[in-house]
Write an enzyme that holds these catalytic residues in place. Structure first.
Site, PDB file in Angstrom:
ATOM      1  N   CYS A  83     193.009  -6.648  16.131  1.00 38.92           N
ATOM      2  CA  CYS A  83     192.049  -6.033  15.215  1.00 38.92           C
ATOM      3  C   CYS A  83     190.723  -6.773  15.355  1.00 38.92           C
ATOM      4  O   CYS A  83     190.672  -7.993  15.143  1.00 38.92           O
ATOM      5  CB  CYS A  83     192.594  -6.166  13.793  1.00 38.92           C
ATOM      6  SG  CYS A  83     191.450  -5.636  12.516  1.00 38.92           S
ATOM      7  N   ASN A  84     189.683  -6.055  15.710  1.00 40.00           N
ATOM      8  CA  ASN A  84     188.363  -6.686  15.867  1.00 40.00           C
ATOM      9  C   ASN A  84     187.855  -7.255  14.547  1.00 40.00           C
ATOM     10  O   ASN A  84     187.252  -8.333  14.511  1.00 40.00           O
ATOM     11  CB  ASN A  84     187.348  -5.653  16.364  1.00 40.00           C
ATOM     12  CG  ASN A  84     187.635  -5.179  17.768  1.00 40.00           C
ATOM     13  OD1 ASN A  84     187.068  -5.667  18.717  1.00 40.00           O
ATOM     14  ND2 ASN A  84     188.550  -4.217  17.919  1.00 40.00           N
ATOM     15  N   THR A  85     188.105  -6.508  13.458  1.00 45.41           N
ATOM     16  CA  THR A  85     187.590  -6.918  12.148  1.00 45.41           C
ATOM     17  C   THR A  85     188.231  -8.229  11.705  1.00 45.41           C
ATOM     18  O   THR A  85     187.545  -9.150  11.254  1.00 45.41           O
ATOM     19  CB  THR A  85     187.860  -5.810  11.106  1.00 45.41           C
ATOM     20  OG1 THR A  85     187.485  -4.552  11.662  1.00 45.41           O
ATOM     21  CG2 THR A  85     187.094  -6.061   9.831  1.00 45.41           C
TER      22      THR A  85
ATOM     23  N   CYS B 144     186.691  -1.162  17.976  1.00 48.26           N
ATOM     24  CA  CYS B 144     187.747  -1.139  16.950  1.00 48.26           C
ATOM     25  C   CYS B 144     188.980  -0.589  17.640  1.00 48.26           C
ATOM     26  O   CYS B 144     188.888   0.425  18.356  1.00 48.26           O
ATOM     27  CB  CYS B 144     187.334  -0.241  15.792  1.00 48.26           C
ATOM     28  SG  CYS B 144     188.684   0.165  14.650  1.00 48.26           S
ATOM     29  N   THR B 145     190.111  -1.247  17.445  1.00 47.07           N
ATOM     30  CA  THR B 145     191.307  -0.834  18.201  1.00 47.07           C
ATOM     31  C   THR B 145     191.782   0.576  17.827  1.00 47.07           C
ATOM     32  O   THR B 145     192.440   1.232  18.620  1.00 47.07           O
ATOM     33  CB  THR B 145     192.446  -1.855  18.017  1.00 47.07           C
ATOM     34  OG1 THR B 145     192.644  -2.107  16.615  1.00 47.07           O
ATOM     35  CG2 THR B 145     192.118  -3.171  18.706  1.00 47.07           C
ATOM     36  N   HIS B 146     191.432   1.029  16.632  1.00 48.48           N
ATOM     37  CA  HIS B 146     191.794   2.407  16.251  1.00 48.48           C
ATOM     38  C   HIS B 146     191.104   3.447  17.146  1.00 48.48           C
ATOM     39  O   HIS B 146     191.637   4.521  17.383  1.00 48.48           O
ATOM     40  CB  HIS B 146     191.357   2.691  14.809  1.00 48.48           C
ATOM     41  CG  HIS B 146     192.303   2.194  13.770  1.00 48.48           C
ATOM     42  ND1 HIS B 146     192.419   0.867  13.450  1.00 48.48           N
ATOM     43  CD2 HIS B 146     193.182   2.848  12.979  1.00 48.48           C
ATOM     44  CE1 HIS B 146     193.314   0.735  12.484  1.00 48.48           C
ATOM     45  NE2 HIS B 146     193.803   1.912  12.191  1.00 48.48           N
TER      46      HIS B 146
ATOM     47  N   TYR C 109     190.500  -2.482   6.860  1.00 48.29           N
ATOM     48  CA  TYR C 109     189.904  -3.814   6.746  1.00 48.29           C
ATOM     49  C   TYR C 109     188.374  -3.748   6.886  1.00 48.29           C
ATOM     50  O   TYR C 109     187.657  -4.550   6.302  1.00 48.29           O
ATOM     51  CB  TYR C 109     190.411  -4.726   7.871  1.00 48.29           C
ATOM     52  CG  TYR C 109     191.796  -5.292   7.705  1.00 48.29           C
ATOM     53  CD1 TYR C 109     192.584  -5.036   6.586  1.00 48.29           C
ATOM     54  CD2 TYR C 109     192.326  -6.124   8.697  1.00 48.29           C
ATOM     55  CE1 TYR C 109     193.860  -5.580   6.470  1.00 48.29           C
ATOM     56  CE2 TYR C 109     193.592  -6.679   8.583  1.00 48.29           C
ATOM     57  CZ  TYR C 109     194.347  -6.409   7.470  1.00 48.29           C
ATOM     58  OH  TYR C 109     195.584  -6.953   7.364  1.00 48.29           O
ATOM     59  N   GLY C 110     187.919  -2.826   7.703  1.00 43.69           N
ATOM     60  CA  GLY C 110     186.493  -2.790   8.072  1.00 43.69           C
ATOM     61  C   GLY C 110     185.559  -2.565   6.901  1.00 43.69           C
ATOM     62  O   GLY C 110     184.364  -2.798   6.991  1.00 43.69           O
TER      63      GLY C 110
ATOM     64  N   ASP D 149     197.612  -5.583  13.033  1.00 42.54           N
ATOM     65  CA  ASP D 149     196.362  -4.871  12.807  1.00 42.54           C
ATOM     66  C   ASP D 149     196.415  -4.349  11.368  1.00 42.54           C
ATOM     67  O   ASP D 149     197.473  -4.375  10.731  1.00 42.54           O
ATOM     68  CB  ASP D 149     196.237  -3.697  13.800  1.00 42.54           C
ATOM     69  CG  ASP D 149     194.972  -2.877  13.591  1.00 42.54           C
ATOM     70  OD1 ASP D 149     193.896  -3.474  13.385  1.00 42.54           O
ATOM     71  OD2 ASP D 149     195.051  -1.633  13.604  1.00 42.54           O
ATOM     72  N   SER D 150     195.296  -3.831  10.897  1.00 39.87           N
ATOM     73  CA  SER D 150     195.289  -3.227   9.561  1.00 39.87           C
ATOM     74  C   SER D 150     196.187  -1.992   9.520  1.00 39.87           C
ATOM     75  O   SER D 150     196.577  -1.550   8.449  1.00 39.87           O
ATOM     76  CB  SER D 150     193.861  -2.816   9.200  1.00 39.87           C
ATOM     77  OG  SER D 150     193.404  -1.840  10.123  1.00 39.87           O
TER      78      SER D 150
HETATM   79  N1  DGL Z   1     191.588  -1.699  13.952  1.00 35.77           N
HETATM   80  C1  DGL Z   1     190.674  -2.540  13.300  1.00 35.77           C
HETATM   81  C2  DGL Z   1     189.608  -3.103  14.226  1.00 35.77           C
HETATM   82  O1  DGL Z   1     189.856  -3.230  15.410  1.00 35.77           O
HETATM   83  C3  DGL Z   1     190.179  -2.260  11.913  1.00 35.77           C
HETATM   84  C4  DGL Z   1     190.171  -0.907  11.348  1.00 35.77           C
HETATM   85  C5  DGL Z   1     190.039  -0.986   9.853  1.00 35.77           C
HETATM   86  O2  DGL Z   1     191.050  -1.282   9.206  1.00 35.77           O
HETATM   87  O3  DGL Z   1     188.920  -0.809   9.343  1.00 35.77           O
HETATM   88  O4  DGL Z   1     188.545  -3.457  13.800  1.00 35.77           O
END
Ligand code: DGL
Length: 285
Positions: A76-78, A198-200, A44-45, A12-13
């Protein structure tokens, strides 16, 4: 059955993918995992598609070459939205699992038929998300909100020196974004379901619940991703059949391209992992 002892790669990021790692660890107790948090290049987003694709490729090559992974979970979704398609073409032999906002499960859960979705700007703006939304068109009403700054604040909340300020920022951002989306609740037309795209965001479930009240259900993807990973490994004959090493520290190795203290704090807080499980990744890859 053969026993493939190579680890499963997860990245993930930053710390968001730890929510997926947690679910993988429970679903696949015999397996070993290598987790890479690309903190030096997060969030990443809010980066370009090209940037996220380049990081995804570099990380995949690194995990294959340095850790001989047998499968990869893009937690990571992004990164999934930006790169999974290309990744599948470039690594046809590698079992790959991505994550995407759980719109379909949310449709099944919602009583009011109005569903909120929060995700990064990159995910919301992606073609992949547009296609996903299209696939559930007519089944419910969706209100989608990009949450700039939220993943970063969650990252910072793990660093002791920034924790208090980051918590304050998280509270402000959650209030700002959920207010902008409309009304939550069980009443007619209200959003009774919120997809954490978003996984965060899994790590702010508690303040979100406090904000939205008990009538709103939060939907995340960690467990479904873990089940999908098991299925893929089973089909490919890559599951490890002999017992895993007894200690968690031998089963999970975590690396960061950024600040080691932040990853250690997050791993301790969310996965109860000892300090020795976390390492600094090599400078360049
Ligand atoms: N955790 C990431 C996601 O699921 C991205 C968060 C990020 O780095 O912006 O999209």
């Amino acid at each position: 059955m053969t026993s493939d002892q190579r680890p499963i790669g997860v990245f993930d990021s930053g710390i968001g993918g730890l929510s997926v790692l947690q679910a993988l660890h429970t679903e696949l107790p015999h397996e070993r995992f290598v987790y890479l948090a690309d903190n030096a290049h997060a969030p990443y987003g809010e980066k370009t598609d090209l940037y996220v694709r380049q990081r995804t490729h570099a990380i995949t090559e690194h995990l294959l070459a340095q850790h001989q992974i047998k499968a990869l979970v893009v937690a990571c979704n992004t990164a999934t939205a930006a790169a999974i398609h290309e990744l599948r073409t470039q690594h046809p032999q590698l079992p790959l699992v991505g994550v995407e906002p759980a719109l379909k499960p949310a449709v099944a859960l919602s009583q009011t038929g109005h569903i909120g979705v929060i995700a990064t700007r990159g995910t919301v703006a992606s073609d992949k998300f547009a296609r996903l939304l299209e696939s559930v068109q007519g089944q419910a009403r969706f209100t989608v909100q990009a949450c700039n700054g939220l993943a970063l604040a969650i990252e910072q909340s793990t660093l002791p020196q920034h924790a208090a300020q980051a918590q304050k920022r998280i509270t402000e951002l959650l209030a700002q974004y959920t207010t902008a989306m409309g009304t939550f609740g069980k009443g007619p037309g209200q959003m009774d379901t919120l997809v954490l795209g978003c996984t965060h965001y899994v790590f702010v479930e508690k303040p979100l619940k406090a904000l939205l009240g008990p009538d709103v259900q939060l939907v995340s993807t960690g467990e479904a991703v873990a089940r999908q990973t098991r299925r893929l490994l089973e089909t490919a004959g890559l599951l490890r059949s002999d017992p895993a090493p007894p200690q968690t520290i031998q089963r999970m190795r975590l690396f960061t391209t950024g600040d080691l203290n932040g990853l250690e704090a997050a791993a301790r807080r969310w996965l109860d992992l000892p300090q020795g499980a976390c390492h600094k990744a090599p400078e360049q890859f």
